[in-house]
Design a protein around this motif. Sequence first.
Motif, PDB file in Angstrom:
ATOM      1  N   VAL A  88     -56.482  55.177 -29.009  1.00  0.00           N
ATOM      2  CA  VAL A  88     -56.352  56.163 -30.090  1.00  0.00           C
ATOM      3  C   VAL A  88     -55.704  57.445 -29.555  1.00  0.00           C
ATOM      4  O   VAL A  88     -56.223  58.060 -28.615  1.00  0.00           O
ATOM      5  N   SER A  89     -54.615  57.850 -30.164  1.00  0.00           N
ATOM      6  CA  SER A  89     -53.870  59.013 -29.660  1.00  0.00           C
ATOM      7  C   SER A  89     -54.742  60.254 -29.562  1.00  0.00           C
ATOM      8  O   SER A  89     -54.704  60.980 -28.561  1.00  0.00           O
ATOM      9  N   ALA A  90     -55.513  60.530 -30.612  1.00  0.00           N
ATOM     10  CA  ALA A  90     -56.284  61.767 -30.648  1.00  0.00           C
ATOM     11  C   ALA A  90     -57.376  61.810 -29.583  1.00  0.00           C
ATOM     12  O   ALA A  90     -57.866  62.888 -29.252  1.00  0.00           O
ATOM     13  N   SER A  91     -57.734  60.673 -29.050  1.00  0.00           N
ATOM     14  CA  SER A  91     -58.866  60.609 -28.119  1.00  0.00           C
ATOM     15  C   SER A  91     -58.434  60.497 -26.657  1.00  0.00           C
ATOM     16  O   SER A  91     -59.274  60.223 -25.796  1.00  0.00           O
ATOM     17  N   ARG A  92     -57.165  60.722 -26.384  1.00  0.00           N
ATOM     18  CA  ARG A  92     -56.705  60.620 -24.996  1.00  0.00           C
ATOM     19  C   ARG A  92     -56.868  61.957 -24.274  1.00  0.00           C
ATOM     20  O   ARG A  92     -56.430  62.992 -24.794  1.00  0.00           O
ATOM     21  N   PRO A  93     -57.463  61.939 -23.088  1.00  0.00           N
ATOM     22  CA  PRO A  93     -57.497  63.166 -22.290  1.00  0.00           C
ATOM     23  C   PRO A  93     -56.087  63.522 -21.827  1.00  0.00           C
ATOM     24  O   PRO A  93     -55.179  62.687 -21.869  1.00  0.00           O
ATOM     25  N   ILE A  94     -55.937  64.754 -21.398  1.00  0.00           N
ATOM     26  CA  ILE A  94     -54.629  65.247 -20.944  1.00  0.00           C
ATOM     27  C   ILE A  94     -54.671  65.446 -19.439  1.00  0.00           C
ATOM     28  O   ILE A  94     -55.652  65.962 -18.896  1.00  0.00           O
ATOM     29  N   LEU A  95     -53.608  65.036 -18.759  1.00  0.00           N
ATOM     30  CA  LEU A  95     -53.504  65.306 -17.323  1.00  0.00           C
ATOM     31  C   LEU A  95     -53.150  66.770 -17.135  1.00  0.00           C
ATOM     32  O   LEU A  95     -52.196  67.269 -17.749  1.00  0.00           O
ATOM     33  N   GLN A  96     -53.916  67.458 -16.301  1.00  0.00           N
ATOM     34  CA  GLN A  96     -53.630  68.848 -15.984  1.00  0.00           C
ATOM     35  C   GLN A  96     -53.691  69.025 -14.476  1.00  0.00           C
ATOM     36  O   GLN A  96     -54.063  68.106 -13.750  1.00  0.00           O
ATOM     37  N   ARG A  97     -53.323  70.231 -14.037  1.00  0.00           N
ATOM     38  CA  ARG A  97     -53.259  70.471 -12.593  1.00  0.00           C
ATOM     39  C   ARG A  97     -53.978  71.763 -12.234  1.00  0.00           C
ATOM     40  O   ARG A  97     -53.762  72.796 -12.884  1.00  0.00           O
ATOM     41  N   ASN A  98     -54.797  71.698 -11.220  1.00  0.00           N
ATOM     42  CA  ASN A  98     -55.512  72.870 -10.715  1.00  0.00           C
ATOM     43  C   ASN A  98     -54.507  73.802 -10.035  1.00  0.00           C
ATOM     44  O   ASN A  98     -53.848  73.416  -9.064  1.00  0.00           O
ATOM     45  N   ALA A  99     -54.396  75.036 -10.561  1.00  0.00           N
ATOM     46  CA  ALA A  99     -53.390  75.961 -10.052  1.00  0.00           C
ATOM     47  C   ALA A  99     -53.668  76.382  -8.625  1.00  0.00           C
ATOM     48  O   ALA A  99     -52.745  76.765  -7.896  1.00  0.00           O
ATOM     49  N   THR A 100     -54.909  76.308  -8.204  1.00  0.00           N
ATOM     50  CA  THR A 100     -55.271  76.754  -6.856  1.00  0.00           C
ATOM     51  C   THR A 100     -55.126  75.638  -5.832  1.00  0.00           C
ATOM     52  O   THR A 100     -54.519  75.821  -4.774  1.00  0.00           O
ATOM     53  N   THR A 101     -55.683  74.475  -6.143  1.00  0.00           N
ATOM     54  CA  THR A 101     -55.680  73.385  -5.162  1.00  0.00           C
ATOM     55  C   THR A 101     -54.475  72.466  -5.308  1.00  0.00           C
ATOM     56  O   THR A 101     -54.158  71.707  -4.394  1.00  0.00           O
ATOM     57  N   GLY A 102     -53.843  72.516  -6.470  1.00  0.00           N
ATOM     58  CA  GLY A 102     -52.711  71.617  -6.723  1.00  0.00           C
ATOM     59  C   GLY A 102     -53.138  70.223  -7.136  1.00  0.00           C
ATOM     60  O   GLY A 102     -52.296  69.366  -7.400  1.00  0.00           O
ATOM     61  N   ALA A 103     -54.435  69.992  -7.216  1.00  0.00           N
ATOM     62  CA  ALA A 103     -54.926  68.655  -7.569  1.00  0.00           C
ATOM     63  C   ALA A 103     -54.821  68.419  -9.076  1.00  0.00           C
ATOM     64  O   ALA A 103     -54.996  69.337  -9.874  1.00  0.00           O
ATOM     65  N   TYR A 104     -54.570  67.188  -9.429  1.00  0.00           N
ATOM     66  CA  TYR A 104     -54.534  66.802 -10.840  1.00  0.00           C
ATOM     67  C   TYR A 104     -55.932  66.413 -11.317  1.00  0.00           C
ATOM     68  O   TYR A 104     -56.760  65.930 -10.540  1.00  0.00           O
ATOM     69  N   TYR A 105     -56.159  66.625 -12.595  1.00  0.00           N
ATOM     70  CA  TYR A 105     -57.427  66.211 -13.189  1.00  0.00           C
ATOM     71  C   TYR A 105     -57.203  65.798 -14.635  1.00  0.00           C
ATOM     72  O   TYR A 105     -56.172  66.115 -15.238  1.00  0.00           O
ATOM     73  N   LEU A 106     -58.185  65.090 -15.191  1.00  0.00           N
ATOM     74  CA  LEU A 106     -58.166  64.729 -16.604  1.00  0.00           C
ATOM     75  C   LEU A 106     -58.947  65.783 -17.379  1.00  0.00           C
ATOM     76  O   LEU A 106     -60.108  66.049 -17.064  1.00  0.00           O
ATOM     77  N   ALA A 107     -58.321  66.376 -18.379  1.00  0.00           N
ATOM     78  CA  ALA A 107     -58.974  67.385 -19.211  1.00  0.00           C
ATOM     79  C   ALA A 107     -59.477  66.730 -20.492  1.00  0.00           C
ATOM     80  O   ALA A 107     -58.682  66.192 -21.268  1.00  0.00           O
ATOM     81  N   PHE A 108     -60.789  66.774 -20.688  1.00  0.00           N
ATOM     82  CA  PHE A 108     -61.425  66.226 -21.894  1.00  0.00           C
ATOM     83  C   PHE A 108     -61.733  67.371 -22.848  1.00  0.00           C
ATOM     84  O   PHE A 108     -62.312  68.379 -22.430  1.00  0.00           O
ATOM     85  N   ASP A 109     -61.371  67.211 -24.123  1.00  0.00           N
ATOM     86  CA  ASP A 109     -61.405  68.347 -25.056  1.00  0.00           C
ATOM     87  C   ASP A 109     -62.765  68.643 -25.659  1.00  0.00           C
ATOM     88  O   ASP A 109     -62.936  69.636 -26.359  1.00  0.00           O
ATOM     89  N   GLY A 110     -63.759  67.798 -25.401  1.00  0.00           N
ATOM     90  CA  GLY A 110     -65.085  68.064 -25.948  1.00  0.00           C
ATOM     91  C   GLY A 110     -65.205  67.776 -27.428  1.00  0.00           C
ATOM     92  O   GLY A 110     -66.243  68.060 -28.040  1.00  0.00           O
ATOM     93  N   VAL A 111     -64.172  67.198 -27.996  1.00  0.00           N
ATOM     94  CA  VAL A 111     -64.203  66.836 -29.420  1.00  0.00           C
ATOM     95  C   VAL A 111     -64.261  65.314 -29.561  1.00  0.00           C
ATOM     96  O   VAL A 111     -65.228  64.772 -30.120  1.00  0.00           O
TER      97      VAL A 111
END
Lengths: 285, 111
Positions: A88-111
């Motif tokens: 489901v498109s609306a339920s996909r987390p977004i890949l984001q990046r930690n500005a300090t460490t440079g590491a990628y993470y999955l951002a979950f919107d809490g919805v």
Amino acid sequence: MIRTPLSTVVGGAFWTPEATIVGGTRPSFETVMKKLFANGEQGFFYDPNDLSTMYQDAAGTTPVTAAGQPVGLILDKSGRNNHAYQTVSASRPILQRNATTGAYYLAFDGVDDFLQTANIDFTSTDKVSLFTGVTKLADAGKIIAELSPNTTVNAGSFFFVSGTYGGGNGYSSLARGSANADESQTALNFTYLAPDVAVLSVKHDISGDLSSMRRNGVVGINGLADKGTGSFGNYPLFIGRRAGIAFSFTGHLYGFIGIGKLVSDSETIALEKAIAKNTGVTLNV
Amino acid sequence: MFNLSVVNIIPDAHKDAVNQVAALYGCGENNLSVKLVDSNGAVYCGCHSWWKPEDYAVFSDDELRQQVVPAELQPAFEFLYERLVLDGDAQENWQAALSELGLTLAQEEEI
């Protein structure tokens, strides 16, 4: 510096080479990851730092190439093919990046964001170890991950919660066998209000009646109540939302590892150190 | 760039129609998956999603929608609430939408 040439086997991006240096006496990350799944143990390993394992759609057609893109499929690097997906498109987390460490993470919107797997067959074991790094952005009780649609209903399952649960606020994880689910079976680690960045390692042992959790290297309150008997079950794993319908996680997930055994202390420390490097926290070890 | 934060909410009676339309656009089944209630107990369903602005423009284009969406499903869009924030925060957008409409999450069982 101790390094092993195994990063291509396990996708060492989650564990940068620098994270494997543990004074020469502890195993490197690559060694740990290879050894962790070497004996055929059931499990999963999701690594947002390895862009080659992620796709924007559940079918695996459109690769994830940069931060800011949705993740509809993340491949399991454990070798067990327990890939996690979201149709489901609306339920996909977004890949984001930690500005300090440079590491990628999955951002979950809490919805409504979550990922899930097909059934993972943990029926050959009553022990599970879990490792993750998270940023907790809400204090209400939320599901980081759960084996089965509901641990309260399904014997042989576990949940991993951020926020309020068990009379406190922080992190908690419950696993049970045949016994009814109860807070006294739960590993607790309090009090850590949002926003909180944490490296979490959990061990569950049904026959040993033990659930234990370390947050940033510090053990919390162990769950020692009777878990009943039996093994873990053959259930889907839900990441970020209970059964895909409730308690949506608001926060960031820096990878997630689960394996059907109790991981050794030295392996645990090596894994925690590598996750800590990505999340940017200091371990109290 | 998926930088358009979009909250969609619709009365429960029209949820299935909009979910069908979302499926027609290739967005999968059951996009409106969050159950909400107002102060009178009326049920709504909502979701939050990230879009490329150009994609959402296509999705919300009336002319194109009339070509893609079966006639029997089109009336549901009159009831569709949309809240868009470019480069926004998902939770802020979501909470603002619930506040504007006087909605809360339907009661969830305890963890």
